[in-house]
Design a protein around this motif. Structure first.
Motif, PDB file in Angstrom:
ATOM      1  N   UNK A 100      45.271  75.174  59.262  1.00  0.00           N
ATOM      2  CA  UNK A 100      45.506  75.082  57.819  1.00  0.00           C
ATOM      3  C   UNK A 100      46.881  74.537  57.482  1.00  0.00           C
ATOM      4  N   UNK A 101      47.424  73.678  58.339  1.00  0.00           N
ATOM      5  CA  UNK A 101      48.781  73.161  58.132  1.00  0.00           C
ATOM      6  C   UNK A 101      48.766  71.658  57.884  1.00  0.00           C
ATOM      7  N   UNK A 102      49.921  71.164  57.497  1.00  0.00           N
ATOM      8  CA  UNK A 102      50.038  69.720  57.303  1.00  0.00           C
ATOM      9  C   UNK A 102      49.889  68.986  58.636  1.00  0.00           C
ATOM     10  N   UNK A 103      50.333  69.610  59.713  1.00  0.00           N
ATOM     11  CA  UNK A 103      50.190  68.980  61.028  1.00  0.00           C
ATOM     12  C   UNK A 103      48.713  68.733  61.355  1.00  0.00           C
ATOM     13  N   UNK A 104      47.844  69.599  60.857  1.00  0.00           N
ATOM     14  CA  UNK A 104      46.407  69.377  61.062  1.00  0.00           C
ATOM     15  C   UNK A 104      45.931  68.163  60.270  1.00  0.00           C
ATOM     16  N   UNK A 105      46.541  67.903  59.120  1.00  0.00           N
ATOM     17  CA  UNK A 105      46.219  66.691  58.357  1.00  0.00           C
ATOM     18  C   UNK A 105      46.659  65.447  59.123  1.00  0.00           C
ATOM     19  N   UNK A 106      47.848  65.535  59.733  1.00  0.00           N
ATOM     20  CA  UNK A 106      48.342  64.406  60.527  1.00  0.00           C
ATOM     21  C   UNK A 106      47.363  64.106  61.662  1.00  0.00           C
ATOM     22  N   UNK A 107      46.839  65.155  62.275  1.00  0.00           N
ATOM     23  CA  UNK A 107      45.889  64.967  63.378  1.00  0.00           C
ATOM     24  C   UNK A 107      44.586  64.344  62.906  1.00  0.00           C
ATOM     25  N   UNK A 108      44.315  64.442  61.590  1.00  0.00           N
ATOM     26  CA  UNK A 108      43.066  63.893  61.052  1.00  0.00           C
ATOM     27  C   UNK A 108      43.184  62.425  60.650  1.00  0.00           C
ATOM     28  N   UNK A 109      44.378  61.855  60.751  1.00  0.00           N
ATOM     29  CA  UNK A 109      44.556  60.448  60.344  1.00  0.00           C
ATOM     30  C   UNK A 109      43.653  59.535  61.170  1.00  0.00           C
ATOM     31  N   UNK A 110      43.016  58.616  60.494  1.00  0.00           N
ATOM     32  CA  UNK A 110      42.158  57.649  61.173  1.00  0.00           C
ATOM     33  C   UNK A 110      40.756  58.152  61.459  1.00  0.00           C
ATOM     34  N   UNK A 111      40.513  59.428  61.227  1.00  0.00           N
ATOM     35  CA  UNK A 111      39.191  60.004  61.463  1.00  0.00           C
ATOM     36  C   UNK A 111      38.230  59.566  60.347  1.00  0.00           C
ATOM     37  N   UNK A 112      37.018  59.244  60.708  1.00  0.00           N
ATOM     38  CA  UNK A 112      36.022  58.851  59.710  1.00  0.00           C
ATOM     39  C   UNK A 112      35.730  59.998  58.750  1.00  0.00           C
ATOM     40  N   UNK A 113      35.913  61.218  59.211  1.00  0.00           N
ATOM     41  CA  UNK A 113      35.644  62.392  58.379  1.00  0.00           C
ATOM     42  C   UNK A 113      36.934  62.990  57.814  1.00  0.00           C
ATOM     43  N   UNK A 114      37.946  62.177  57.618  1.00  0.00           N
ATOM     44  CA  UNK A 114      39.257  62.683  57.208  1.00  0.00           C
ATOM     45  C   UNK A 114      39.195  63.441  55.892  1.00  0.00           C
ATOM     46  N   UNK A 115      38.383  62.974  54.945  1.00  0.00           N
ATOM     47  CA  UNK A 115      38.295  63.648  53.651  1.00  0.00           C
ATOM     48  C   UNK A 115      37.780  65.068  53.787  1.00  0.00           C
ATOM     49  N   UNK A 116      36.717  65.231  54.543  1.00  0.00           N
ATOM     50  CA  UNK A 116      36.134  66.557  54.760  1.00  0.00           C
ATOM     51  C   UNK A 116      37.090  67.442  55.540  1.00  0.00           C
ATOM     52  N   UNK A 117      37.776  66.864  56.534  1.00  0.00           N
ATOM     53  CA  UNK A 117      38.720  67.646  57.344  1.00  0.00           C
ATOM     54  C   UNK A 117      39.888  68.156  56.492  1.00  0.00           C
ATOM     55  N   UNK A 118      40.404  67.307  55.581  1.00  0.00           N
ATOM     56  CA  UNK A 118      41.510  67.744  54.715  1.00  0.00           C
ATOM     57  C   UNK A 118      41.045  68.872  53.808  1.00  0.00           C
ATOM     58  N   UNK A 119      39.834  68.746  53.268  1.00  0.00           N
ATOM     59  CA  UNK A 119      39.303  69.823  52.420  1.00  0.00           C
ATOM     60  C   UNK A 119      39.271  71.148  53.184  1.00  0.00           C
TER      61      UNK A 119
END
Length: 852
Positions: A100-119
Motif C-alpha cells: 500500500x505504498x508509493x513504492x508499490x506504484x513505482x513497481x507497477x510502472x509499465x504494467x498493462x494492469x497499472x490502473x487496477x494495481x494503483x487502485x
C-alpha cells in the motif's frame, strides 16, 4: 486512521506543529546531485519545484476537466507524502502497509494492469488508516478519463515518474512540509483552471491569512482552544487559523461536497493535522457538531460559505435555535450561514466570515436580521474587499467580523474600504502583502485613515437616513479627489494654491523646495512657477532636500538591514523562515512609519515582493544545503520526456558539447562584478566598439547604396552583404570599373572585416570570462558566499527597490507640477492675443497676393 499514539503524545506532538525542523535533508552535498537526493532533475527551489510539478501534471491531463484531474494528482501526492514520511518518521500517525505504498506504484510502472494495481494499492492504504472514501475516490482504472490500453498505461506510468522524482522526507520551510505546500499550490492552480462553477473549494491564501489574523489569536492561545469552519472546502482557511497559534489549535470543520471533503481530510494530514475533526454533510440542514439538540460552540470560527445559495433550506428539519434573530429569505442563504456561525460561537468567541456585499444593504427579512444583530452589538467590523478575488465568483465580497465579547457595550462598527488595494494576476485580482498587512493593522489597532477606514457609531448607522444599512460607501468615501479646472486661472493666469497644497505629503518632505519652485502673485490664492517648466525635473532631483531625503531613506534601509544581518548570516536547517521574515518586515514597517512622503506599506511591499520572488527560495536552499553547497553551480535540468528545460545562467563551450549551469544562490553577474570587474570593462568596451562599427556600416550603406551611388550595383533585394560586396569588387576590378565604386566597396569590406574581428574577439573574451567565473565558484569560502549573498545580492537589491519607490514618488511629483504648469501657463487672453497676431499675419499675406 489507526491510533498508534496515545492521546497525550498526539496532543504534545501537535502543539509543536508548524515549528518542527528536520535537520537531515534528503539532499546530498554533491554539486552534480544537488537537485535532490536522487539527482533526478527536479529543481530544489520551491518555486521551481511547484512550477515544474504543475506543468508536468497538466501535460498529462489530456481532455479531462481540471476539477476532475485534481483528484488524481492530489491523491498521488498524498500517497507519495505518507510513504516518504513513514520511512523516516517513527511517530507518523499514518500506517503504510505492505502493498500500500508509493513504492508499490513505482513497481507497477509499465504494467498493462497499472490502473487496477494503483487502485488496489490505494485501497490497502485507505483500509489501514480508516481513510476509505477519502483517498480512494479517484478511479485510476477509468478508461473514459485516462484512456484505454497503452494510453492509460503510458499516462499513469509518466504520472508515477513525476512524483517518483520528488524526495522531501526531511525538508521543511515556513512550518509546513514541502508536499503540504505543494498540495496547496496545486489546489490554487486547479481552482484557477476549474472555472467559476467548480473552483469554490479553495479560498485564496491571502484572504485566508486576513481572516485568521482578525480573530485575535495570540501566543497565549492554547492548543485546547477550538477553531471551526462550517463550510471548510479543502481546509486551507482552517489551516491558516491553526498556523496563527504557536501552540496550535484543535481544528473542526464540515464540508458538504464529498470530493472536497476528501481533499480537506488529505490536506489536514499533509499539513501535520492528522487529528483534525473534519465531517461530511450539509451544515445548515444536517450540522454534524451537535450535542443534546444544540450546536457545539467554538472559540474561533471562520468561513467562506457559498454565496447566495437558493436551496439552503431544502430538507431543513431543525433550526437548532439558529434563527432567533430572524428567518433568512427562502431564496438566499447568506444569513443562514451567518446565523449558524453566530450560534456556533462561545460567549467570548470571535468569528470572521466572507459574504457577498449584498448582506450589508439588502432589505426585507435580511434588513430585520441585520438590525437586530447590530443592536445586539455582535458585529464588530466590516471590511470591503476588491472584486474578482475568489475562484467561485467574480463579484466583490466583504468580511464580517463577529465578536460576542463585550458585545453589549459596543457602540460602533469599524469599517474598512479595501476595495482598491490589489494587483492583477492573470484573470484574477490578488491581494498584495502590503494590502493584507494594512487591513490587519488598521483593523486590529482601530486606526482611522482618510478614504480607507473609520469607526462608524451605531447612532449614525441607525439614523432614519441609513436605517441600519451597512453599505460601506455610505460611511467612507474612497474616491480620489476630483481634479478641478480653475476657470479664473485659465482667464487670468497663475496656479491655484489649493492644487499645490494638495501635494502636502511632498512639501512635508521638501518644505524649502516649494518656495524654490513657486512664488506668490498679487492675486490671493494663486502662485506661479519660479522656473521654466522644462527645468522642473532637474530642480527637484538636484535639490538639497531631495538628495538628503534619498540619503536618509538609504541609511534607514542600511540600519534596518544591519540590525537583522546577524540572524541572516546564521541561517541553517533550524531556521524558521516565517519567524525571520515576520520580524524583519514588521521592523521595516515600524522604521518607515514616520517617514514623510513614503508610505510604509509601499516600502514593506518592495521587501515582501523580493522575499517572495528571490529571497524565500535562497533561504530555503541555505536551510537544506548550507552556504557553500547552495552556492555551487549545478547542471541545468533538461528532461525532454517531461518537457522541462531550464534556462542556463552560464554556458561553457558550444554545440552539443556545451556545459550549461544554473547558479541558484549566487548569480554569475555577482561573481563578475566582485572579482572580474576589469575583464567586464574590457568586454563592455568591445561591445561599444561593435556597436560603433555597426553604426558606421549602416550609415555608409545608407549614404552610398542610393540610386547611382557607389554601392548601388552591389545591392541585391535591397541589401548588401560582405559576400555581395566582395563579388562586386572582383567584377569591378576585372573590368577596370569605376574608381569610386572600387574604393567604396573596399571600405565597406574593411568595415565588415572589422566587425567580424571585433565579434570574434568579443566571443573569445566572453568565453574566457565565463571560464574564470565558473572556476571562481570553486574558490569561494563560506565567508565569501555570505558576503556575496547577504551584501552584494540581498541588501543591494532591497535597497534598490526601496529607493525605486522614492524615485516613483518623485516622478509623480514632477509629472503633477509639470501638468499644472502647462495647464495654466497660457491664459485665455494670451491665446486671444496669439490668435489676433496670427490673423494679422494671414491678412498681410492675403494683401500681398492682391486679395482683400
Amino acid at each position: 486512521m489507526r491510533d498508534r499514539l496515545s492521546g497525550a503524545a498526539r496532543t504534545a506532538r501537535h502543539r509543536g506543529r508548524g515549528h518542527t525542523t528536520n535537520k537531515t535533508s534528503g539532499m546530498t552535498n554533491s554539486t552534480e546531485t544537488r537537485i535532490n537526493a536522487r539527482g533526478t532533475g527536479v529543481a530544489l527551489k520551491k518555486s521551481d519545484l511547484y512550477s515544474s510539478l504543475w506543468k508536468s501534471c497538466d501535460e498529462l491531463r489530456g481532455g479531462m476537466d481540471a476539477s476532475q484531474y485534481k483528484d488524481y494528482i492530489l491523491t498521488m501526492l498524498f500517497v507519495k507524502y505518507v510513504s516518504d514520511k513513514a520511512r523516516t518518521d517513527s511517530s507518523s500517525l499514518i500506517e503504510v502497509p505492505t502493498g500500500g505504498s508509493f513504492e508499490d506504484m513505482v513497481a507497477a510502472k509499465g504494467d498493462k494492469e497499472i490502473g487496477d494495481r494503483i487502485n488496489k494499492i490505494i485501497a490497502k492504504l485507505a483500509e489501514a488508516n480508516d481513510l476509505q472514501k477519502v483517498i480512494d475516490l479517484a478511479d485510476f482504472n477509468d478508461e473514459e478519463k485516462l484512456g484505454k490500453g497503452k494510453e492509460m498505461q503510458d499516462r499513469l506510468s509518466k504520472l508515477v515518474t513525476i512524483f517518483q522524482d520528488l524526495d522531501f522526507r526531511g525538508s521543511r520551510a515556513e512550518g509546513d512540509d514541502l508536499l503540504g505546500d505543494a498540495y496547496e499550490y496545486l489546489m490554487r492552480h486547479f481552482a484557477t483552471e476549474s472555472g467559476k462553477s467548480k473552483g469554490q473549494f479553495y479560498t485564496p491564501a491571502e484572504v485566508s491569512r486576513i481572516l485568521a489574523k482578525l480573530l485575535g489569536i495570540t501566543a497565549d492561545t492554547q492548543f485546547s482552544e477550538t477553531a471551526y469552519d462550517p463550510t471548510c472546502g479543502s481546509g486551507s482557511l482552517l489551516l491558516k487559523v491553526g498556523d496563527e497559534a504557536p501552540n496550535g489549535l484543535t481544528l473542526y470543520g464540515q464540508e458538504k461536497d464529498n470530493a472536497t471533503w476528501a481533499l480537506s481530510k488529505m490536506n489536514m494530514i499533509l499539513h501535520g493535522n492528522e487529528i483534525a475533526d473534519i465531517r461530511k454533510g450539509d451544515t445548515i440542514t444536517n450540522p454534524q457538531f451537535t450535542s443534546g439538540g444544540q450546536l457545539n460552540t467554538f472559540d474561533f470560527v471562520v468561513a467562506n460559505p457559498p454565496f447566495s445559495v437558493k436551496s439552503w433550506n431544502n430538507g431543513l428539519e431543525s433550526d437548532f435555535g439558529r434563527f432567533e434573530y430572524g428567518m433568512p429569505p427562502e431564496k438566499n442563504g447568506d444569513y443562514a450561514f451567518l446565523l449558524h456561525i453566530l450560534k456556533s460561537m462561545k460567549g467570548t468567541a470571535k468569528a470572521a466570515v466572507i459574504l457577498p456585499h449584498g448582506v450589508l444593504f439588502r432589505g426585507n427579512k435580511e434588513a430585520d436580521i441585520r438590525k437586530r444583530l447590530l443592536k445586539q452589538g455582535f458585529i464588530k467590523g466590516v471590511i470591503g474587499l476588491p472584486p474578482n478575488l475568489f475562484y467561485g465568483t467574480g463579484i466583490p465580497a466583504c468580511i464580517i467580523v463577529l465578536d460576542k465579547e463585550k458585545a453589549t457595550a459596543r457602540t460602533g462598527v469599524f469599517m474598512i474600504d479595501a476595495s482598491k488595494g490589489f494587483i492583477k494576476d492573470g484573470n484574477k485580482n490578488r491581494l498584495r502583502s502590503q494590502d493584507l498587512h494594512k487591513i490587519v493593522d488598521v483593523f486590529t489597532k482601530q486606526i482611522e485613515l482618510e478614504r480607507y477606514s473609520r469607526m462608524v457609531p451605531l447612532s449614525e448607522i441607525g439614523t432614519n437616513a441609513n436605517n441600519f444599512n451597512l453599505n460601506i460607501s455610505r460611511y467612507i468615501d474612497s474616491s480620489e479627489p476630483e481634479d478641478i479646472q480653475d476657470l479664473f486661472a485659465h482667464l487670468h493666469g497663475g496656479i491655484p494654491n489649493r492644487d499645490i497644497d494638495a501635494l502636502s505629503a511632498s512639501w512635508d518632505a521638501f518644505p524649502v523646495l516649494r518656495k524654490e519652485l513657486f512664488y506668490d502673485i498679487a492675486r490671493e490664492g494663486y502662485s506661479k512657477l519660479a522656473i521654466d517648466i522644462a527645468d522642473v525635473p532637474q530642480a527637484i532631483l538636484t535639490s538639497a532636500e531631495f538628495v538628503a531625503f534619498t540619503d536618509t531613506a538609504r541609511a534607514q534601509v542600511a540600519d534596518w538591514y544591519a540590525a537583522h544581518r546577524p540572524a541572516l548570516e546564521t541561517i541553517d536547517a533550524n531556521t524558521k523562515p516565517n519567524d525571520l521574515i515576520t520580524t524583519m518586515s514588521d521592523d521595516l514597517l515600524e522604521r518607515f512609519k514616520d517617514t514623510p512622503l513614503l508610505d510604509e506599506y509601499d516600502v514593506y511591499e518592495q521587501f515582501m515582493s523580493y522575499w517572495h520572488t528571490i529571497m524565500h527560495d535562497d533561504v530555503f536552499l541555505l536551510m537544506n544545503e548550507g552556504w557553500l553547497n547552495a552556492a555551487k553551480p549545478r547542471k541545468t535540468i533538461e528532461d525532454k520526456g517531461r518537457k522541462i528545460n531550464e534556462a542556463p545562467d552560464l554556458v561553457i563551450g558550444s554545440g552539443r558539447s556545451a556545459a550549461k549551469y544554473k547558479m541558484d544562490l549566487i548569480p554569475p553577474a555577482l561573481i563578475v562584478a566582485h572579482y572580474f570587474a576589469s575583464e567586464q570593462e574590457n568586454i563592455d568596451r568591445l561591445t561599444a566598439s561593435i556597436e560603433e562599427i555597426n553604426r558606421q556600416l549602416e550609415e555608409y550603406i545608407e549614404e552610398h547604396a542610393v540610386e547611382d551611388g557607389a554601392l548601388a550595383e552591389a545591392m541585391e533585394d535591397g541589401r548588401i552583404s560582405k559576400a555581395l560586396a566582395a563579388a562586386r569588387l572582383r567584377e569591378a576590378k576585372s573590368k577596370w570599373g569605376d574608381h569610386d565604386e572600387i574604393e567604396a566597396l573596399e571600405h565597406l569590406i574593411n568595415l565588415y572585416n572589422a566587425e567580424v574581428a571585433a565579434k570574434k574577439l568579443f566571443k573569445d573574451k566572453q568565453a574566457e570570462l565565463d571560464s574564470l567565473t565558473l572556476a571562481q565558484y570553486g574558490k569561494l569560502s563560506e565567508d565569501d558566499v555570505r558576503e556575496l549573498a547577504l551584501d552584494n545580492k540581498w541588501q543591494t537589491m532591497i535597497a534598490t527597490a526601496v529607493l525605486g519607490e522614492v524615485e516613483n514618488l518623485t516622478q509623480a511629483l514632477v509629472a503633477r507640477i509639470k501638468e499644472l504648469g502647462i495647464r495654466y501657463d497660457e491664459t485665455v487672453g494670451d491665446l486671444e492675443a496669439e490668435l489676433t497676431k496670427l490673423g494679422s499675419r494671414v491678412a498681410e499675406h492675403l494683401t500681398a497676393l492682391g486679395m482683400k
